[in-house]
Design a protein around this motif. Structure first.
Motif, PDB file in Angstrom:
ATOM      1  N   GLN A 408       0.413 -16.647 -19.974  1.00 45.37           N
ATOM      2  CA  GLN A 408       0.690 -16.822 -21.401  1.00 45.37           C
ATOM      3  C   GLN A 408       0.746 -18.325 -21.665  1.00 45.37           C
ATOM      4  O   GLN A 408       1.808 -18.907 -21.835  1.00 45.37           O
ATOM      5  CB  GLN A 408       2.017 -16.143 -21.787  1.00 45.37           C
ATOM      6  CG  GLN A 408       2.045 -14.654 -21.557  1.00 45.37           C
ATOM      7  CD  GLN A 408       1.048 -13.907 -22.447  1.00 45.37           C
ATOM      8  OE1 GLN A 408       0.863 -14.250 -23.620  1.00 45.37           O
ATOM      9  NE2 GLN A 408       0.408 -12.890 -21.887  1.00 45.37           N
ATOM     10  N   SER A 409      -0.435 -18.946 -21.729  1.00 50.55           N
ATOM     11  CA  SER A 409      -0.485 -20.401 -21.670  1.00 50.55           C
ATOM     12  C   SER A 409      -1.120 -21.076 -22.868  1.00 50.55           C
ATOM     13  O   SER A 409      -1.392 -22.278 -22.832  1.00 50.55           O
ATOM     14  CB  SER A 409      -1.237 -20.830 -20.394  1.00 50.55           C
ATOM     15  OG  SER A 409      -0.638 -20.264 -19.258  1.00 50.55           O
ATOM     16  N   GLY A 410      -1.401 -20.341 -23.930  1.00 51.78           N
ATOM     17  CA  GLY A 410      -1.923 -20.969 -25.138  1.00 51.78           C
ATOM     18  C   GLY A 410      -3.436 -21.027 -25.174  1.00 51.78           C
ATOM     19  O   GLY A 410      -4.126 -20.890 -24.159  1.00 51.78           O
ATOM     20  N   GLY A 411      -3.963 -21.236 -26.370  1.00 46.97           N
ATOM     21  CA  GLY A 411      -5.404 -21.238 -26.567  1.00 46.97           C
ATOM     22  C   GLY A 411      -6.050 -22.571 -26.230  1.00 46.97           C
ATOM     23  O   GLY A 411      -5.394 -23.589 -26.064  1.00 46.97           O
ATOM     24  N   VAL A 412      -7.360 -22.535 -26.123  1.00 47.44           N
ATOM     25  CA  VAL A 412      -8.181 -23.722 -25.899  1.00 47.44           C
ATOM     26  C   VAL A 412      -9.178 -23.812 -27.039  1.00 47.44           C
ATOM     27  O   VAL A 412      -9.833 -22.819 -27.391  1.00 47.44           O
ATOM     28  CB  VAL A 412      -8.928 -23.645 -24.552  1.00 47.44           C
ATOM     29  CG1 VAL A 412      -9.818 -24.864 -24.362  1.00 47.44           C
ATOM     30  CG2 VAL A 412      -7.936 -23.515 -23.404  1.00 47.44           C
ATOM     31  N   ASN A 413      -9.290 -24.977 -27.640  1.00 50.47           N
ATOM     32  CA  ASN A 413     -10.191 -25.100 -28.781  1.00 50.47           C
ATOM     33  C   ASN A 413     -11.516 -25.752 -28.387  1.00 50.47           C
ATOM     34  O   ASN A 413     -11.661 -26.325 -27.311  1.00 50.47           O
ATOM     35  CB  ASN A 413      -9.535 -25.878 -29.931  1.00 50.47           C
ATOM     36  CG  ASN A 413      -9.069 -27.263 -29.500  1.00 50.47           C
ATOM     37  OD1 ASN A 413      -9.820 -28.030 -28.914  1.00 50.47           O
ATOM     38  ND2 ASN A 413      -7.810 -27.588 -29.805  1.00 50.47           N
ATOM     39  N   GLN A 414     -12.468 -25.649 -29.279  1.00 51.85           N
ATOM     40  CA  GLN A 414     -13.814 -26.149 -29.024  1.00 51.85           C
ATOM     41  C   GLN A 414     -13.831 -27.658 -28.856  1.00 51.85           C
ATOM     42  O   GLN A 414     -14.617 -28.200 -28.071  1.00 51.85           O
ATOM     43  CB  GLN A 414     -14.727 -25.723 -30.182  1.00 51.85           C
ATOM     44  CG  GLN A 414     -16.204 -25.949 -29.946  1.00 51.85           C
ATOM     45  CD  GLN A 414     -17.051 -25.356 -31.045  1.00 51.85           C
ATOM     46  OE1 GLN A 414     -16.569 -24.569 -31.873  1.00 51.85           O
ATOM     47  NE2 GLN A 414     -18.322 -25.712 -31.079  1.00 51.85           N
ATOM     48  N   ARG A 415     -12.961 -28.373 -29.552  1.00 52.23           N
ATOM     49  CA  ARG A 415     -12.915 -29.833 -29.445  1.00 52.23           C
ATOM     50  C   ARG A 415     -12.542 -30.273 -28.033  1.00 52.23           C
ATOM     51  O   ARG A 415     -13.085 -31.257 -27.520  1.00 52.23           O
ATOM     52  CB  ARG A 415     -11.923 -30.412 -30.458  1.00 52.23           C
ATOM     53  CG  ARG A 415     -12.360 -30.278 -31.902  1.00 52.23           C
ATOM     54  CD  ARG A 415     -11.432 -31.068 -32.818  1.00 52.23           C
ATOM     55  NE  ARG A 415     -10.045 -30.663 -32.684  1.00 52.23           N
ATOM     56  CZ  ARG A 415      -9.500 -29.638 -33.313  1.00 52.23           C
ATOM     57  NH1 ARG A 415     -10.239 -28.900 -34.131  1.00 52.23           N
ATOM     58  NH2 ARG A 415      -8.227 -29.342 -33.147  1.00 52.23           N
ATOM     59  N   SER A 416     -11.620 -29.552 -27.419  1.00 53.82           N
ATOM     60  CA  SER A 416     -11.225 -29.894 -26.051  1.00 53.82           C
ATOM     61  C   SER A 416     -12.392 -29.743 -25.091  1.00 53.82           C
ATOM     62  O   SER A 416     -12.592 -30.566 -24.185  1.00 53.82           O
ATOM     63  CB  SER A 416     -10.057 -29.007 -25.605  1.00 53.82           C
ATOM     64  OG  SER A 416      -8.899 -29.243 -26.383  1.00 53.82           O
ATOM     65  N   VAL A 417     -13.169 -28.688 -25.283  1.00 52.96           N
ATOM     66  CA  VAL A 417     -14.326 -28.468 -24.423  1.00 52.96           C
ATOM     67  C   VAL A 417     -15.358 -29.578 -24.624  1.00 52.96           C
ATOM     68  O   VAL A 417     -15.922 -30.111 -23.664  1.00 52.96           O
ATOM     69  CB  VAL A 417     -14.953 -27.096 -24.696  1.00 52.96           C
ATOM     70  CG1 VAL A 417     -16.180 -26.884 -23.806  1.00 52.96           C
ATOM     71  CG2 VAL A 417     -13.942 -25.991 -24.494  1.00 52.96           C
ATOM     72  N   ASN A 418     -15.591 -29.937 -25.867  1.00 52.52           N
ATOM     73  CA  ASN A 418     -16.561 -30.979 -26.158  1.00 52.52           C
ATOM     74  C   ASN A 418     -16.146 -32.308 -25.528  1.00 52.52           C
ATOM     75  O   ASN A 418     -16.979 -33.054 -25.003  1.00 52.52           O
ATOM     76  CB  ASN A 418     -16.723 -31.138 -27.674  1.00 52.52           C
ATOM     77  CG  ASN A 418     -17.757 -32.191 -28.043  1.00 52.52           C
ATOM     78  OD1 ASN A 418     -17.416 -33.311 -28.397  1.00 52.52           O
ATOM     79  ND2 ASN A 418     -19.025 -31.816 -27.965  1.00 52.52           N
ATOM     80  N   ARG A 419     -14.857 -32.597 -25.568  1.00 51.85           N
ATOM     81  CA  ARG A 419     -14.357 -33.845 -24.969  1.00 51.85           C
ATOM     82  C   ARG A 419     -14.622 -33.860 -23.474  1.00 51.85           C
ATOM     83  O   ARG A 419     -15.085 -34.862 -22.925  1.00 51.85           O
ATOM     84  CB  ARG A 419     -12.854 -33.977 -25.230  1.00 51.85           C
ATOM     85  CG  ARG A 419     -12.213 -35.165 -24.546  1.00 51.85           C
ATOM     86  CD  ARG A 419     -10.707 -35.193 -24.787  1.00 51.85           C
ATOM     87  NE  ARG A 419     -10.056 -33.987 -24.304  1.00 51.85           N
ATOM     88  CZ  ARG A 419      -9.736 -33.781 -23.028  1.00 51.85           C
ATOM     89  NH1 ARG A 419     -10.009 -34.690 -22.103  1.00 51.85           N
ATOM     90  NH2 ARG A 419      -9.140 -32.662 -22.657  1.00 51.85           N
ATOM     91  N   VAL A 420     -14.350 -32.742 -22.804  1.00 50.20           N
ATOM     92  CA  VAL A 420     -14.559 -32.683 -21.363  1.00 50.20           C
ATOM     93  C   VAL A 420     -16.046 -32.730 -21.033  1.00 50.20           C
ATOM     94  O   VAL A 420     -16.466 -33.362 -20.053  1.00 50.20           O
ATOM     95  CB  VAL A 420     -13.907 -31.413 -20.779  1.00 50.20           C
ATOM     96  CG1 VAL A 420     -14.234 -31.265 -19.298  1.00 50.20           C
ATOM     97  CG2 VAL A 420     -12.392 -31.454 -20.982  1.00 50.20           C
ATOM     98  N   ARG A 421     -16.861 -32.095 -21.848  1.00 53.93           N
ATOM     99  CA  ARG A 421     -18.302 -32.084 -21.597  1.00 53.93           C
ATOM    100  C   ARG A 421     -18.877 -33.500 -21.619  1.00 53.93           C
ATOM    101  O   ARG A 421     -19.838 -33.816 -20.917  1.00 53.93           O
ATOM    102  CB  ARG A 421     -19.020 -31.222 -22.628  1.00 53.93           C
ATOM    103  CG  ARG A 421     -20.509 -31.015 -22.328  1.00 53.93           C
ATOM    104  CD  ARG A 421     -21.185 -30.245 -23.454  1.00 53.93           C
ATOM    105  NE  ARG A 421     -20.822 -28.850 -23.519  1.00 53.93           N
ATOM    106  CZ  ARG A 421     -21.403 -27.884 -22.811  1.00 53.93           C
ATOM    107  NH1 ARG A 421     -22.372 -28.172 -21.957  1.00 53.93           N
ATOM    108  NH2 ARG A 421     -21.011 -26.624 -22.932  1.00 53.93           N
ATOM    109  N   ASN A 422     -18.282 -34.362 -22.420  1.00 57.19           N
ATOM    110  CA  ASN A 422     -18.812 -35.705 -22.576  1.00 57.19           C
ATOM    111  C   ASN A 422     -18.174 -36.743 -21.659  1.00 57.19           C
ATOM    112  O   ASN A 422     -18.475 -37.937 -21.757  1.00 57.19           O
ATOM    113  CB  ASN A 422     -18.666 -36.167 -24.041  1.00 57.19           C
ATOM    114  CG  ASN A 422     -19.563 -35.368 -24.969  1.00 57.19           C
ATOM    115  OD1 ASN A 422     -20.736 -35.146 -24.676  1.00 57.19           O
ATOM    116  ND2 ASN A 422     -19.039 -34.929 -26.097  1.00 57.19           N
TER     117      ASN A 422
END
Length: 424
Positions: A408-422
């Motif tokens: 039960q650890s909370g959601g992940v948003n698309q912005r976080s993924v984009n930051r890691v991708r770059n």
């Protein structure tokens, strides 16, 4: 007007005195403990002990660049301050430590000072090595003296101004470094937690990664082993405290021992920089790995909470459930428990439940293998999904596994993924 001049003068004098005091505090000589080597010579048992300590401390990992002789200098540690290069520590008299004495080596490990008295950057973990006993320091030095000499010149540090001004280290040390008890010896044989702490705090230097640091690189000792961002900005070293969210609360002593020796356990797998550390840690003997596990399980919970990056979006969660069933369940199983010693459990996994999702997202994107060890010579791997899934789909998959089963650890948003991708 005179009172103003006097006030300014007083402030200047006080400032000079404070600065001078800090400089003295950070550059003063530490206590020199007498060598344990009889006649300056080491027995075969002492050399063997030194080799063992050098292995589990993974000294070769930092002090060896690719395709160069072992211990002849590192390939570079990138940080926000610049790039640090570990020196040549072979017995070469010009480029290595061939002219050093056992006292010089003790000064380096215990006090963070080179033989010529210059202060060492804490990229070399002398804050941890200061906890080593003189006997252990002498053993490591004795082993290094048996290595083949290499005349390779290790590169100089490439640091940004003002961090390339070495004298400023005196002020840093005054704030963040105190040599450990200079007469500390190996703990008694009947005290497993203390023996484990001696290893964790000393040669294994776990706090260097698993403790938060401030902007100046100082460790927050009040939050020791509560997890910390790595210097590369990509990985987050999880908490080693008894917390259930991102810590070792759900782990057994056997789980901890399994991870250290094989890279796999019922609650997680080694990824990222820890893979490098496992090159050495895997050689822990049965007693030492047991002592470390006992000590870490004795640490209380610090009250850490999962680092939720957002509320759990129902639509995103449903999308993640489908993606998990399509791409992940075959290995990690529908119930998230993993499969034997091949694929780790995601239920209760520290990387999944941790305070920082960067490492989790990096694994989903880039996949990888757990490290090869003597006990796992052919580890299973995970394929990369960077090119199969877009940022929204990766966010959905991460959201699902962070909030399913016992997680039960909370959601992940698309912005976080984009930051890691770059991230480079």
């Amino acid at each position: 007007m005179k009172w103003f001049i006097r006030a300014v003068a007083a402030i200047v004098v006080i400032g000079i005195l404070v600065a001078g005091g800090l400089f003295w505090l950070g550059s003063r000589d530490g206590v020199l403990v007498a060598s344990t080597l009889t006649g300056g010579k080491a027995s075969s048992e002492v050399v063997a002990r030194g080799k063992y300590l050098t292995q589990i401390g993974n000294c070769v990992g930092c002090h060896t660049a690719v395709n160069t002789p072992e211990f002849s200098g590192g390939s570079g540690l990138k940080t926000q301050f610049g790039t640090f290069f570990a020196p040549n520590i072979t017995p070469d008299p010009e480029k290595g430590i061939g002219r050093w004495s056992a006292d010089d080596f003790w000064q380096v490990l215990h006090n963070g000072k080179a033989p010529d008295g210059s202060l060492l950057y804490p990229a070399f973990p002398y804050q941890s090595y200061s906890h080593l006993s003189r006997a252990d320091s002498d053993a490591i030095f004795s082993y290094l003296k048996t290595l083949p000499a290499s005349d390779r010149q290790a590169p100089a540090h490439d640091l940004r101004t003002p961090f390339n001004m070495r004298f400023l280290l005196a002020f840093w040390r005054a704030l963040y470094f105190r040599p450990a008890d200079a007469v500390a010896q190996t703990p008694a044989s009947d005290d497993a937690p203390l023996r484990g702490r001696h290893l964790v705090d000393g040669i294994a230097h776990c706090a260097e990664c698993h403790t938060p640091r401030n902007r100046l690189g100082g460790m927050d000792v009040s939050r020791s082993l509560q997890g910390g961002k790595m210097s590369d900005g990509i990985w987050y070293a999880p908490a080693l405290t008894g917390d259930t969210d991102g810590g070792l609360g759900h782990w057994s002593e056997q789980d901890i021992a399994d991870l250290l020796l094989t890279g796999l356990s019922a609650h997680g797998a080694v990824v990222g920089p820890m893979s490098e550390a496992l090159r050495g840690v895997q050689y822990l003997n049965g007693q030492d790995v047991s002592d470390i596990a006992v000590y870490l399980k004795s640490l209380p919970a610090a009250g850490l909470k999962s680092g939720s990056t957002g509320e759990v979006n129902d639509t995103l969660y449903s999308m993640g459930k489908k993606i998990y069933g399509q791409y992940c369940a075959a290995c990690h199983q529908a119930d998230g428990t993993g499969l034997d010693n091949a694929w780790p459990s995601l239920d209760g996994n520290s990387l999944v439940r941790g305070q920082d999702v960067t490492g989790l997202l990096r694994v989903i994107m880039d996949g990888g293998f757990t490290p090869t060890t003597e006990k796992t010579p052919q580890p299973y791997g995970m394929p990369p999904f960077r090119h199969f899934l877009n940022d929204l789909e990766i966010a959905a998959a991460a959201t699902y596994i962070r909030n399913t089963w016992s997680n039960q650890s909370g959601g992940v948003n698309q912005r976080s993924v984009n930051r890691v991708r770059n991230i480079d």
